[in-house]
Design an enzyme around this catalytic site. Structure first.
Site, short mmCIF file in Angstrom:
data_model
loop_
_atom_site.label_atom_id
_atom_site.label_comp_id
_atom_site.label_asym_id
_atom_site.label_seq_id
_atom_site.Cartn_x
_atom_site.Cartn_y
_atom_site.Cartn_z
N SER A 1 -52.76 26.75 21.18
CA SER A 1 -52.06 25.92 22.17
C SER A 1 -51.66 24.58 21.55
CB SER A 1 -52.93 25.75 23.41
OG SER A 1 -52.18 25.24 24.49
N ASP B 1 -47.17 34.96 28.46
CA ASP B 1 -47.64 33.57 28.53
C ASP B 1 -46.78 32.81 29.55
OD1 ASP B 1 -48.34 30.88 28.04
OD2 ASP B 1 -48.79 31.31 25.94
N HIS C 1 -51.56 32.97 28.31
CA HIS C 1 -52.02 31.78 27.59
C HIS C 1 -53.55 31.74 27.60
CE1 HIS C 1 -50.76 28.01 25.77
NE2 HIS C 1 -51.79 27.43 26.34
#
Length: 363
Positions: free
Chosen positions: A197, A294, A327
């Site tokens: 991330s 995601d 995610h």
């Protein structure tokens, strides 16, 4: 109307929360203990923008028939990965002068006498949380088992530390590893970096702009902050593009919380911080991993970054897209975390073998 009044009228509840947290953190004695409140406020400002999408995705997953067995297997696999923390060798090693500049060393206790390749892991957290605890366990366990030395770093974060201190800390950690990792059995001459991330963004930026003074890292004379390979896992690679609603909301978050500057007035800051704008011919080998589902950083952004890398770089550029992964999949999805760790190990070991073979041929 004065600029101050205009800012107050445009301010949102999250802005007031951030301002109050900064005031509290500046107080003597107790201020340091109040810094986490700033992280909570910043995460709230970020999370509320994506709450509807995340809740919708979670609801679909929970309501899909037969998913209970899948979730149970995922939990068991994740717990197994966490149990592999026996490779955590040393906690809280200082790599800089700031109290936040700490790292944990992951390695086997029976590491061979030959110097081991090194991976620096940069945790995610939307640039407002920079602690490595509970992140990267599956990846670092896999590499440590294969004889690597892994360094999981903590770094300074917003809102109390404005950009670019985040990337300055990553570069400081890399230069520290180049100078000191042999104390833990690591090879100073092979240092890779990986991140998830926000950590994926920082890892990519560190790999693409190793010597750029714009990031403000105060390094010793002759220090080396370059890396030999980069792994970006569901990272954000573009801080400039505002062509979609999601991208515009993200840039607004950067302006309010991380950079604390307007992109309109300071476009160079956002461009300098964008890995996609830093791609060049001599980039190190890259592996980019992203989930197809995601909802925080759409997969199209990873694809665009990979296309840009492949069009410019002469080094290896690999891409792995995990079908159905969202995610943060490595934190909640055991099988996909294992697949990510396996793919990363294959990539990094191949890069290391190629580098070692080349060095032997040169000698």
């Amino acid at each position: 109307m004065t600029p101050c009044v205009r800012r107050l009228l445009r301010a949102r509840p999250a802005d007031y929360m951030l301002a109050l947290s900064e005031m509290g953190a500046s107080l003597p004695v107790v201020g340091k203990r109040l810094e986490p409140l700033g992280t909570v406020a910043a995460m709230s400002a970020w999370g509320m923008r994506f709450a509807p999408e995340l809740m919708s995705g979670a609801a679909k997953g929970w309501l899909t028939p037969g998913n209970s067995d899948v979730r149970r297997r995922d939990r068991e696999s994740t717990h197994e990965a966490l149990r592999q923390r026996q490779y955590l060798y040393r906690r809280g090693v200082h790599y800089g002068d700031s109290p936040a500049q700490l790292l944990d060393v992951w390695r086997r206790k029976d590491l061979p006498t030959e110097a081991a390749p090194v991976l620096i892991f940069v945790p995610g957290g939307a640039w407002v949380h920079g602690r490595s605890i509970m992140q990267g366990s599956a990846l670092m366990s896999r590499l440590a088992e294969q004889g690597w030395v892994c360094l999981a770093i903590d770094y300074r974060v917003s809102p109390h530390h404005r950009w670019p201190r985040h990337i300055a800390d990553v570069k400081t950690a890399i230069s520290w590893a180049r100078a000191n990792v042999d104390k833990f059995g690591g090879d100073r001459n092979f240092v890779a970096v990986a991140g998830c991330s926000a950590g994926g963004h920082l890892a990519a930026l560190a790999g693409l702009a190793p010597d750029d003074p714009v990031f403000g890292a105060t390094l010793p004379e002759g220090a080396d902050s370059s890396v030999d390979a980069v792994v970006g896992i569901y990272g954000r690679y573009d801080w400039e593009d505002r062509s979609t609603t999601e991208r515009a909301r993200f840039v607004e978050f950067l302006e309010r919380v991380v950079v604390r500057r307007s992109i309109k007035r300071h476009p160079e800051v956002f461009r300098d911080a964008s890995p996609i704008a830093r791609v060049h011919r001599n980039a190190p080998p890259f592996l980019v991993i992203h989930g197809s589902k995601d909802s925080v950083i759409p997969v199209e952004q990873a694809r665009s970054f990979v296309d840009r890398l492949r069009s410019a770089s002469t080094a290896l550029v690999s891409y792995l897209e995990l079908p159905g992964a969202g995610h943060g999949f490595d934190l909640i999805d055991g099988p996909r975390a294992g697949a990510m760790a396996h793919a990363t190990a294959l990539f990094l070991n191949q890069v290391h073998r190629n580098r070692t073979q080349f060095a032997k041929e040169v000698i």
